[in-house]
Design a protein around this motif. Structure first.
Motif, PDB file in Angstrom:
ATOM      1  N   ASN A 125       0.806  -1.221   0.000  1.00  0.00           N
ATOM      2  CA  ASN A 125       0.000   0.000   0.000  1.00  0.00           C
ATOM      3  C   ASN A 125       0.842   1.275   0.000  1.00  0.00           C
ATOM      4  OD1 ASN A 125       0.902  -0.246   2.687  1.00  0.00           O
ATOM      5  ND2 ASN A 125      -0.913   0.777   3.500  1.00  0.00           N
ATOM      6  N   GLY A 127      -0.814   5.135   7.551  1.00  0.00           N
ATOM      7  CA  GLY A 127      -1.555   6.333   7.203  1.00  0.00           C
ATOM      8  C   GLY A 127      -1.313   7.509   8.132  1.00  0.00           C
ATOM      9  N   ASP A 145       1.475  10.966   5.374  1.00  0.00           N
ATOM     10  CA  ASP A 145       1.202  10.885   3.936  1.00  0.00           C
ATOM     11  C   ASP A 145       2.337  11.597   3.207  1.00  0.00           C
ATOM     12  OD1 ASP A 145       0.201  10.772   1.381  1.00  0.00           O
ATOM     13  OD2 ASP A 145      -1.515  12.077   1.751  1.00  0.00           O
TER      14      ASP A 145
END
Length: 357
Positions: free
Chosen positions: A145, A311, A314
């Motif tokens: 991811n 997360g 960023d």
């Protein structure tokens, strides 16, 4: 293959060099992206600094100028050398780009051991090339991811992470970051992720906008418009910031931190200075502040990767430009040296792939 080679101050050439191969315990990596670091700019303008000059080979790498540049890079595993069985071809990775005597690998404060230097500065190949072969010890896999362009910023994020650790800051503290270049912005990002209130001092409108748009700054002060020390005192009930980070290599920034950080506070110098600063050390003495250095990273890549994959940080908004290797000087170095108010992090594609995406 093509690579950016540092010969001397203001002498970087794009040349053809031999492709590396994966030796025992090594990983051959197809490089996707490489960031231009402030250290690269210092080498170009004031060097050689970390780069071993011609006639003075580095004691670990055995290399001297010319060397291939680039230490902020991401890529894909192309080949595994004998003895590497915990990675797969095609896997996305980043590199902790240290050049260190092997006897110190994994030891306490390995980043401070004799002759420590960096891949892409003291030899060992570099990220401003199509491929690189690196010992498995320094290769860190990244989760699916995390995009490869963002992953190229893991190395400077690790610098910021280590600097934050050096500060001793804790949730609820207030930090003043002097300079909103890539390291300053990433330091603010790490601080925010740990519950610290962030104040950034910056002149460049582009970087002010980035600090605001990314949310890494709770407050931004343009010293051309407002007095930084007065603003910090207003925001901290006249106490001063708990910690300060010097991320600009500018005398007035360091002196502002002495004035704006509280008594018995901590100031961390993140910059690699190309000159000797004129400082108001009397403020440091009379306020019993701690001025701490920080260099590179120490067991910082894994937690930095976790900040991104979770997360909490960023990285994509900090990428302002993507350029080809042939444009390294004209669109890369020149922009960051002479027009740095227009850029934050410039990424280079050594192969040209991804530039139109």
């Amino acid at each position: 293959m093509r690579a950016a080679r540092f010969y001397d101050r203001k002498d970087i050439r794009i040349e053809d060099v031999d492709r590396p191969t994966a030796g025992p315990n090594e990983v051959l990596i197809d490089i996707a992206w490489c960031g231009i670091c402030g250290t690269d700019l210092h080498e170009y303008l004031d060097g050689p600094i970390f780069i071993p000059p011609k006639g003075h080979p580095h004691p670990v790498s055995g290399e001297e100028a010319p060397v291939t540049l680039g230490h902020e890079f991401s890529g894909t595993v192309a080949e595994l050398g004998e003895g590497v069985d915990d990675l797969e071809v095609g896997q996305h990775v980043v590199v902790e780009p240290y050049i260190i005597h092997e006897e110190y690998w994994g030891t306490e404060n390995y980043h401070l051991t004799p002759d420590q230097n960096f891949i892409g500065l003291a030899g060992g190949g570099g990220g401003l090339a199509e491929q690189i072969a690196v010992n498995r010890h320094w290769v860190h896999p990244i989760p699916d991811n995390v995009a490869l362009d963002e992953a190229a910023l893991v190395e400077p994020l690790a610098v910021a992470y280590h600097a934050f650790q050096r500060s001793g800051a804790q949730a609820g503290d207030t930090a003043l970051i002097g300079g909103a270049g890539p390291i300053g912005l990433l330091t603010a990002a790490v601080a925010k992720a740990h519950g610290v209130t962030t104040i950034i001092s910056e002149l460049s409108q582009k970087r002010i906008d980035t600090a605001n748009e990314t949310g890494v700054a709770d407050h931004v002060v343009n010293p051309a418009e407002r007095d930084v020390v007065e603003e910090v005192m207003k925001l901290t009930d006249n106490k001063g910031a708990d910690v300060g980070f010097e991320a600009a290599a500018v005398d007035v920034v360091l002196n502002t931190l002495f004035s704006a950080v509280k008594k018995a506070g901590v100031i961390v110098n993140e910059s690699i200075w190309g000159h000797t600063p004129k400082t108001k050390l009397v403020d440091l003495v009379t306020k019993e502040q701690d001025l701490r250095g920080t260099i590179g990273y120490y067991n910082s890549h894994k937690p930095s990767i976790e900040l991104v994959s979770s997360g909490k940080v960023d990285l994509k908004p900090f990428i302002s430009h993507k350029i080809a290797l042939d444009d390294l000087i004209d669109k890369g170095f020149d922009t960051l040296i002479n027009h740095n108010d227009t850029a934050v992090k410039i990424l280079v594609s050594p192969t040209g792939k991804g530039l139109n995406e």
